[in-house]
Design an enzyme around this catalytic site. Structure first.
Site: not given
Ligand SMILES: NC(=O)c1ccc[n+]([C@@H]2O[C@H](COP(=O)([O-])OP(=O)(O)OC[C@H]3O[C@@H](n4cnc5c(N)ncnc54)[C@H](O)[C@@H]3O)[C@@H](O)[C@H]2O)c1
Ligand SMILES: O=c1ccn([C@@H]2O[C@H](COP(=O)(O)OP(=O)(O)O[C@H]3O[C@H](CO)[C@H](O)[C@H](O)[C@H]3O)[C@@H](O)[C@H]2O)c(=O)[nH]1
Length: 334
Positions: A117, A142
Site C-alpha cells: 500500500t 496498518y
Molecule cells: N482497497 C484499497 O484501496 C487498498 C489499497 C492498498 C492496499 N490494499 C490491500 O489490498 C488487499 C485487499 O484489500 P481489499 O480492499 O480487497 O480488502 P477486503 O477486506 O475486501 O479483502 C480482504 C479479504 O481478506 C480476507 N481475510 C482477511 N483476513 C484473513 C485471514 N486471516 N485469512 C483468510 N482470509 C482473510 C477477507 O475475508 C477478505 O475477503 C489488502 O491486503 C489491502 O491491504 C487495498
Molecule cells: O467520507 C469521506 C471519505 C474520505 N474522504 C477523503 O478522501 C480522501 C481519500 O480517502 P479514502 O478513505 O478513500 O482513502 P485513503 O487515501 O485514506 O486510503 C486508501 O489508500 C491508502 C493508500 O493511498 C491506503 O492503502 C488505504 O488502505 C486506503 O484505504 C482522503 O483525503 C479523505 O480524507 C472524505 O473527505 N470523506
C-alpha cells in the site's frame, strides 16, 4: 499450475479471481470470509474457507492442488482501526503473512505476489509523484504491518530462493465493468464508495474532511486507480514471475491526483444527483497528497492502463453500488 489467491473473496481479490478464471487458469481461493463474500466468486474457482495463518492448511493446499504461485490479498485494511487496535493488524497482516510465507517456502512455491500500500510512505514530504526510491516511513500500524511483510519477503527470497513482487497500491476504486463484483463491505470508508452511496440516497449526506490542505482547492489529492487496471498489473506481474523475472517492488497508480472536491463533482456529474457534501474538520492522519510515480511498473511490466478515467471509475462504482443495494434488499440476502 494453479494459483492460490488469499483474500480472493474480498474487493480486489475477487476481481483477480475473475481475471484469472477468464484466462482459463486454475484458481484456489483461501478466505476466512471475515470481510469477503462467496457470492462474488465465479463458479470455476474453488473456495477454501480458512485462515492464512494456518500453516498446516496452507501446506496441504499447496501440495494437493499443485499451487505454483500465491497472490496474497488477505488482510485487515482500515487505517483508523489499526491505530485503535494495532495488535490485530500485526497479527492478521504480519504474523499470519509470516506463516503463509513459511508455508510457501516449505512447499516450494516459486512465485509470491503481495498487496502492499501507499500507506508505507506515510506522509511524504515530497510534492512530486512518489517513486519507489522514497524511503518508507509509515504513520499507522496498518502501514507498518504491510511494510514488515515486504521485509519478510525480501529476506525470505534472499535466503530461500522465493521470487516475489510487491505492488504498493494507491487508491483503488471502481468495480468490474461486467458487474460481477465490486466493493461489498458494508462499512467501507473509501471516498468514492461513500459518495456513490450518498448519490444513491443510501446516506442523507457525506462529509469532506478538511479544505485547508496545501493543495489547489484545499482538499486532499489522491491517485485513484481502477481496480480492473490494478488487477491487470497483477496478471502481468504473475506472468513475469513465472517466466523467471526478478524480484520487484513497484507502485501501482496512474500518476495523477484528483482532489476530494473533484471526486465529489465527478460523482454528482455521473449520477446526475446534486447530493450534500458538508465540509468538516480534517480526518486525523490524512496526508495532503499521495500520487504515484508509476514509471517503474509501466516499464517493468509493460502495463498500459485501459480505464484511466475518473468518470468511468465512478460509473462502474455507481452501477455496482446500485446492484448491491438490490441484492441486499432481496429476500434471504445477508
Ligand atoms: N482497497 C484499497 O484501496 C487498498 C489499497 C492498498 C492496499 N490494499 C490491500 O489490498 C488487499 C485487499 O484489500 P481489499 O480492499 O480487497 O480488502 P477486503 O477486506 O475486501 O479483502 C480482504 C479479504 O481478506 C480476507 N481475510 C482477511 N483476513 C484473513 C485471514 N486471516 N485469512 C483468510 N482470509 C482473510 C477477507 O475475508 C477478505 O475477503 C489488502 O491486503 C489491502 O491491504 C487495498
Ligand atoms: O467520507 C469521506 C471519505 C474520505 N474522504 C477523503 O478522501 C480522501 C481519500 O480517502 P479514502 O478513505 O478513500 O482513502 P485513503 O487515501 O485514506 O486510503 C486508501 O489508500 C491508502 C493508500 O493511498 C491506503 O492503502 C488505504 O488502505 C486506503 O484505504 C482522503 O483525503 C479523505 O480524507 C472524505 O473527505 N470523506
Amino acid at each position: 499450475m494453479a494459483t492460490l489467491v488469499t483474500g480472493g473473496a474480498g474487493y480486489i481479490g475477487s476481481h483477480m479471481v475473475h481475471a484469472l478464471v477468464d484466462r482459463g487458469e486454475t484458481v484456489v481461493v483461501l478466505d476466512d470470509l471475515s470481510t469477503g463474500f462467496e457470492a462474488v466468486l465465479p463458479d470455476a474457482a474453488t473456495l477454501v474457507v480458512g485462515d492464512i495463518g494456518d500453516e498446516v492448511l496452507v501446506g496441504g493446499l499447496i501440495a494437493s492442488r499443485g499451487i505454483d504461485a500465491i497472490v496474497h490479498f488477505a488482510g485487515s485494511i482500515v487505517v483508523p482501526e489499526s491505530v485503535a487496535d494495532p495488535l490485530k493488524y500485526y497479527l492478521n497482516n504480519t504474523v499470519k503473512s509470516r506463516a503463509l510465507i513459511a508455508a510457501a517456502v516449505r512447499g516450494g512455491v516459486g512465485a509470491f505476489l503481495f498487496s502492499s500500500t501507499a500507506a508505507v510512505y506515510g506522509e511524504p514530504t515530497v510534492d512530486a509523484p512518489i517513486g519507489e526510491t522514497v524511503a518508507p516511513a509509515p504513520v499507522s500500524p496498518y502501514g507498518w504491518s504491510k511494510l514488515m511483510t515486504e521485509v519478510m519477503l525480501r529476506d525470505a527470497a534472499a535466503a530461500h530462493g522465493l521470487a516475489y513482487t510487491v505492488l504498493r497500491y494507491f487508491n483503488v476504486a471502481g468495480a468490474d465493468p461486467k458487474g460481477r463484483t465490486g466493493q461489498s463491505t458494508p462499512n467501507a470508508t473509501h471516498l468514492i464508495k461513500i459518495a456513490c452511496q450518498t448519490a444513491l440516497g443510501q446516506r442523507a449526506k457525506m462529509q469532506v474532511f478538511g479544505t485547508d490542505y496545501p493543495t489547489p482547492d484545499g482538499t486532499c489529492l489522491r491517485d485513484y486507480i481502477h481496480v480492473t487496471d490494478l488487477v491487470e498489473a497483477h496478471v502481468l506481474a504473475l506472468a513475469r514471475l513465472r517466466a523467471g523475472g526478478g524480484n520487484l517492488v513497484a507502485n501501482c497508480g496512474y500518476g495523477r491526483g484528483f482532489s476530494v472536491r473533484e471526486v465529489v463533482e465527478a460523482v454528482r456529474r455521473v449520477s446526475g444527483v446534486d447530493f450534500v457534501a458538508e465540509v468538516v474538520d480534517r480526518r486525523p492522519g490524512d496526508p495532503s497528497a499521495l500520487v504515484a510515480d508509476s514509471g517503474l511498473i509501466r516499464r517493468e511490466l509493460g502495463w498500459v492502463p485501459a480505464l484511466d478515467d475518473l468518470d468511468g471509475i465512478v460509473g462502474n462504482a455507481l452501477a455496482w453500488e446500485a446492484a448491491l443495494a438490490r441484492r441486499n434488499s432481496a429476500p434471504g440476502a445477508r
